[in-house]
Design a protein around this motif. Structure first.
Motif, PDB file in Angstrom:
ATOM      1  N   UNK A 152     -47.867  69.945 -34.045  1.00 58.02           N
ATOM      2  CA  UNK A 152     -48.256  70.010 -32.636  1.00 58.02           C
ATOM      3  C   UNK A 152     -48.162  68.638 -31.976  1.00 58.02           C
ATOM      4  N   UNK A 153     -48.660  67.616 -32.661  1.00 54.80           N
ATOM      5  CA  UNK A 153     -48.613  66.275 -32.077  1.00 54.80           C
ATOM      6  C   UNK A 153     -47.186  65.760 -31.992  1.00 54.80           C
ATOM      7  N   UNK A 154     -46.337  66.171 -32.951  1.00 55.32           N
ATOM      8  CA  UNK A 154     -44.928  65.775 -32.921  1.00 55.32           C
ATOM      9  C   UNK A 154     -44.228  66.389 -31.701  1.00 55.32           C
ATOM     10  N   UNK A 195     -45.492  59.485 -38.222  1.00 53.96           N
ATOM     11  CA  UNK A 195     -44.293  59.339 -37.388  1.00 53.96           C
ATOM     12  C   UNK A 195     -43.951  57.856 -37.283  1.00 53.96           C
ATOM     13  N   UNK A 196     -42.879  57.384 -37.937  1.00 57.18           N
ATOM     14  CA  UNK A 196     -41.917  58.146 -38.744  1.00 57.18           C
ATOM     15  C   UNK A 196     -42.491  58.513 -40.114  1.00 57.18           C
ATOM     16  N   UNK A 232     -45.941  49.101 -32.700  1.00 58.55           N
ATOM     17  CA  UNK A 232     -45.127  49.390 -31.511  1.00 58.55           C
ATOM     18  C   UNK A 232     -45.614  50.655 -30.811  1.00 58.55           C
ATOM     19  N   UNK A 233     -46.121  51.618 -31.593  1.00 58.79           N
ATOM     20  CA  UNK A 233     -46.639  52.861 -31.022  1.00 58.79           C
ATOM     21  C   UNK A 233     -48.020  52.687 -30.395  1.00 58.79           C
ATOM     22  N   UNK A 290     -53.641  61.655 -34.019  1.00 58.44           N
ATOM     23  CA  UNK A 290     -54.453  61.349 -32.845  1.00 58.44           C
ATOM     24  C   UNK A 290     -53.761  60.350 -31.906  1.00 58.44           C
ATOM     25  N   UNK A 291     -53.013  59.411 -32.478  1.00 57.06           N
ATOM     26  CA  UNK A 291     -52.290  58.460 -31.633  1.00 57.06           C
ATOM     27  C   UNK A 291     -51.257  59.172 -30.771  1.00 57.06           C
ATOM     28  N   UNK A 292     -50.534  60.140 -31.385  1.00 58.22           N
ATOM     29  CA  UNK A 292     -49.531  60.892 -30.631  1.00 58.22           C
ATOM     30  C   UNK A 292     -50.150  61.705 -29.492  1.00 58.22           C
TER      31      UNK A 292
END
Length: 470
Positions: free
Chosen positions: A55-57, A358-359, A224-225, A190-192
């Motif tokens: 879902x987050x992806x 991710x990745x 970076x994310x 959670x970050x996504x």
């Protein structure tokens, strides 16, 4: 008293697979489960977490739709719907295991199982006690999340992975303690979804069991994310209120800061479920970490008692537990007179590990450093995703594949990957390790084009100064 050839205590990915394999080999089998068939992995671990991460992806891709020439506006995440989907996936698979028990004529006893010694086991359910007996018993009780003494999980502000899977609301600022696979996966989830995430790791790098190059790459990618990564740091103190969590974090340089978070996830390892199962009545020996000691066939020091999965030695992975379940069931069948089965011990170096952040991250075998420590002269290949046409077409040019070979024999010692779908690619190297393939086997293999798998070929070629596309 009901009697069986084999009783399996616990129905996780090790237990239910052991039961099925035993039944396939003609044994009369029962399984004892105190909660849900499928255990933690299926109900609260491997599978439902992957539903969350999917879902987050998708949410991540929707927010980057313009990268693919698409337009998506007013994007939002519905955490209740995300959790509902995840629980639905778990429920469907739980029903699948229930069906498999019936299909294989395995008797399921619901309740708390306890070893009584002498091949006997009691099951307590709703105040009623049933006694069972078996020629052989497999302990497959698994493990649970380890609590941080300074931060006991309360399910409200301080979470284990189980609480983190069913939030009633999104955190606003999340602290993740531990950067192993579980910690990084939840941090990524959670970050996504837009949560500000801080990760505290006491070791000198994140994902510390992975190859150093993987850790370095992932640290840059996650920073970076938007991740706030605190390496060589530790938690001095944590206090939770109804509204927030206050944490004292000691940095690498000794500086201590006091910071506030809405929630904390504790992901610092596991504790084996060895309490209240009667081990003290059997003479079964635990190791210094309280995991049960077994031999290469999963036998304990007590005749007729076996143990598999997370209740035993690492690596603590579902697929390792399943394979051990098959191994133990076959060894038991052999002990009971079946001459058609030939169980083979598992080589831990051939067990792959996957992290679904991710990745993605995936690996098998020795890291470059461990290979050198073991005395190998090595040849190392490295190929970046940016050199692969399929990766560029997918918009996933971030990552690399690293291979480590013995310079003298050509043996594949290890493989380490970061990037899109590497958790699917790693099995190509895992099969090679199990089959004891050497570099020429990979070099002479034709890989399909255009695929991500071509990078596996190129990484091997790179180790021998033959890479074509980079």
């Amino acid at each position: 008293m009901s009697s069986y050839d084999l009783i399996v205590l616990g129905s996780g990915p090790g237990g239910y697979v052991a039961a099925i394999r035993g039944a396939q080999l003609g044994l009369k089998v029962a399984i004892v489960e105190r909660e849900n068939l499928g255990g933690i992995c299926l109900n609260w671990g491997c599978i439902p977490t992957k539903a969350l991460l999917r879902s987050s992806e998708i949410f991540h891709y929707m927010n980057h739709a313009s990268d693919y020439g698409l337009k998506a506006e007013a994007i939002s995440a519905d955490i209740a719907a995300i959790v509902k989907r995840s629980r639905g996936v778990a429920s469907k698979l739980n029903q699948g295991v229930t069906h498999l028990m019936k299909k294989n004529k395995i008797t399921v006893h619901t309740g708390q199982g306890k070893l009584l010694g002498g091949g006997k086991l009691s099951v307590v359910n709703d105040g009623k006690t049933e006694e069972l007996s078996a020629k052989h018993i497999i302990i497959a009780t698994g493990a649970r999340a380890r609590d941080l003494p300074k931060a006991k999980a309360d399910g409200k502000r301080i979470w284990t992975y189980r609480h983190a899977m069913t939030p009633t609301e999104l955190p606003t600022k999340l602290l993740v303690i531990g950067s192993g696979a579980i910690g990084i996966e939840f941090a990524s989830f959670y970050n996504d979804l837009g949560v500000k995430v801080t990760v505290v790791e006491m070791m000198d790098r994140i994902l510390p069991v992975e190859d150093a190059d993987v850790s370095t790459f992932m640290a840059k990618a996650l920073t970076k994310q938007g991740f706030d990564l605190r390496i060589s740091a530790n938690i001095q103190k944590i206090e939770a209120t109804d509204a927030a969590v206050t944490a004292e974090i000691k940095a690498k340089d000794g500086t201590v800061t006091t910071e506030e978070f809405s929630h904390v996830i504790v992901a610092i390892g596991i504790v084996p479920n060895v309490e209240n199962i009667g081990l003290e009545d059997t003479g079964v020996e635990p190791d210094k970490r309280y995991h049960i000691k077994v031999d290469e066939y999963c036998r304990t020091n007590v005749d007729g008692i076996w143990a598999i999965g997370d209740v035993t030695a690492p690596p603590w992975l579902a697929h390792k537990a399943s394979h051990e379940g098959v191994l133990a069931a076959e060894a038991i069948a052999q002990a009971l007179g079946n001459t058609e089965v030939h169980p083979h011990p598992i080589d831990a170096k051939n067990i792959p590990g996957c992290t679904y952040c991710h990745p993605q991250v995936a690996s098998v075998g020795l890291t470059e450093a461990k290979a050198k420590e073991a005395g190998h002269e090595v040849k190392v290949g490295n190929f970046p995703f940016v050199g692969n046409g399929k990766a560029i077409a997918l918009g996933e040019a971030e990552g690399f594949i690293k291979t480590v070979f013995d310079a003298k024999t050509g043996e594949l010692l290890g493989a380490h990957m970061v990037g899109a779908e590497v958790t699917e690619l790693i099995q190509g190297y895992t099969i090679g390790k199990q089959a004891e393939l050497v570099e020429t086997d990979y070099i002479q293999t034709v890989f399909p084009h255009p695929t991500l798998s071509e990078m596996m070929h190129e990484s091997v070629l790179s180790a021998y100064s033959r890479a074509v596309h980079f």
